[in-house]
Design a protein around this motif. Sequence first.
Motif, PDB file in Angstrom:
ATOM      1  N   ARG A 148      30.171 -78.335   2.304  1.00  0.00           N
ATOM      2  CA  ARG A 148      29.287 -79.253   3.376  1.00  0.00           C
ATOM      3  C   ARG A 148      28.086 -79.920   2.746  1.00  0.00           C
ATOM      4  NH1 ARG A 148      29.311 -76.712   8.862  1.00  0.00           N
ATOM      5  NH2 ARG A 148      29.623 -74.726   7.751  1.00  0.00           N
ATOM      6  N   GLY A 150      25.835 -82.394   4.066  1.00  0.00           N
ATOM      7  CA  GLY A 150      25.134 -82.698   5.228  1.00  0.00           C
ATOM      8  C   GLY A 150      24.481 -84.018   5.144  1.00  0.00           C
ATOM      9  N   GLN A 151      23.180 -84.323   5.574  1.00  0.00           N
ATOM     10  CA  GLN A 151      22.753 -85.342   5.914  1.00  0.00           C
ATOM     11  C   GLN A 151      21.472 -86.026   5.381  1.00  0.00           C
ATOM     12  OE1 GLN A 151      23.821 -87.267   9.821  1.00  0.00           O
ATOM     13  NE2 GLN A 151      24.164 -84.818  10.425  1.00  0.00           N
ATOM     14  N   ASP A 152      20.868 -84.998   4.646  1.00  0.00           N
ATOM     15  CA  ASP A 152      19.478 -85.150   4.295  1.00  0.00           C
ATOM     16  C   ASP A 152      19.466 -86.263   2.875  1.00  0.00           C
ATOM     17  OD1 ASP A 152      16.783 -84.830   3.854  1.00  0.00           O
ATOM     18  OD2 ASP A 152      16.829 -82.902   3.554  1.00  0.00           O
ATOM     19  N   GLY A 166      27.324 -83.855   9.407  1.00  0.00           N
ATOM     20  CA  GLY A 166      26.797 -82.398   9.842  1.00  0.00           C
ATOM     21  C   GLY A 166      25.723 -81.791   9.206  1.00  0.00           C
ATOM     22  N   ASN A 167      25.746 -80.449   8.797  1.00  0.00           N
ATOM     23  CA  ASN A 167      24.745 -79.817   8.163  1.00  0.00           C
ATOM     24  C   ASN A 167      25.308 -79.289   6.725  1.00  0.00           C
ATOM     25  OD1 ASN A 167      22.841 -79.757  10.518  1.00  0.00           O
ATOM     26  ND2 ASN A 167      24.334 -78.264  11.306  1.00  0.00           N
ATOM     27  N   CYS A 168      24.218 -79.121   5.841  1.00  0.00           N
ATOM     28  CA  CYS A 168      24.621 -78.528   4.597  1.00  0.00           C
ATOM     29  C   CYS A 168      24.800 -76.960   4.537  1.00  0.00           C
ATOM     30  CB  CYS A 168      23.452 -78.848   3.599  1.00  0.00           C
ATOM     31  SG  CYS A 168      23.624 -78.497   1.779  1.00  0.00           S
ATOM     32  N   ASN A 169      25.715 -76.515   3.681  1.00  0.00           N
ATOM     33  CA  ASN A 169      25.982 -75.280   3.668  1.00  0.00           C
ATOM     34  C   ASN A 169      25.483 -74.696   2.172  1.00  0.00           C
ATOM     35  OD1 ASN A 169      28.339 -75.832   2.054  1.00  0.00           O
ATOM     36  ND2 ASN A 169      29.616 -74.920   3.827  1.00  0.00           N
ATOM     37  N   HIS A 210      34.970 -81.433   9.520  1.00  0.00           N
ATOM     38  CA  HIS A 210      34.039 -81.449   8.581  1.00  0.00           C
ATOM     39  C   HIS A 210      34.332 -82.407   7.387  1.00  0.00           C
ATOM     40  CE1 HIS A 210      32.176 -77.791  10.589  1.00  0.00           C
ATOM     41  NE2 HIS A 210      33.282 -77.301  10.497  1.00  0.00           N
TER      42      HIS A 210
END
Length: 274
Positions: A148, A150-152, A166-169, A210
């Motif tokens: 994942r 994310g969105q940054d 979502g978020n980064c893992n 996801h």
Amino acid sequence: MHDKYDSNRPERRSALIVLELSRLDIDIAALSEVRFSGEDSLQEHGAGYTLFWSGKPATEGNHSGVGFMIKTSIASTLESLPTGHSDRIMSLCLPLKNKEYATILSVYAPTLQAKSEEKDRFYSELRHVLRRTPPADKMIILGDFNARVGQDADSWRDVLGRHGVGNCNDNGRLLLEICMKLQLAITNTIFQQKGKLKTTWIHPRSRHCHLIDYILVRQRDLRDVLHTRVMPSAECHTDHRLVRCRIRIRPKPITRKGGPPRKSTTIAGYNQTR
């Protein structure tokens, strides 16, 4: 060619897949978790596709494997067969017009729970394959990265677009780092669209959606990507949704029965195991 796989029995997974690829007019599809051993190919005569795969040796089981499903008319123009680098990475060299080439990779990355040594081995091999690719080639990487991102978009400028999910893992950071080093862009995050057209997998326990299946290109070639989206209607009997990308590449001319030559190629990637 394996005769034992070369049939049109509708219950076979590959036969079901090509029906959907044909319906959606997909030219080249990258497959993850093919679960065939060794390296070989088969033809789906009725639908006009050829499957190439790379898996583990028969003695080691067949729980992974990657491959390509290619329209047979396009496969016939290949100057060499797709190359299996392991059960997690396979590549093909697609001849284009004007003596140019596109290198296309089908990949299947280790899961988040995999040992760090296994992840390091996968990304080391991926870097090795990418660095051996001629710099002039267009590069397209498709597959299940089990990551994942994310969105940054600000922290990962030119790698992530403004429309991530979502978020980064931890696996996502591994993918983002290799994209940054090798100047790759994640096309799934470029286009503004509804969430159901971006997420590719539903967690079996939480039921959260996801984005873990991606289509990557060189940043310099991002202008050639016309659209990347999930196809919710595609029923390939897998818990992953098919990701389709329309990209402006012109394969080496092939004989077509009427109509103008294609101005773009439609590619797709998905994990085929439920």
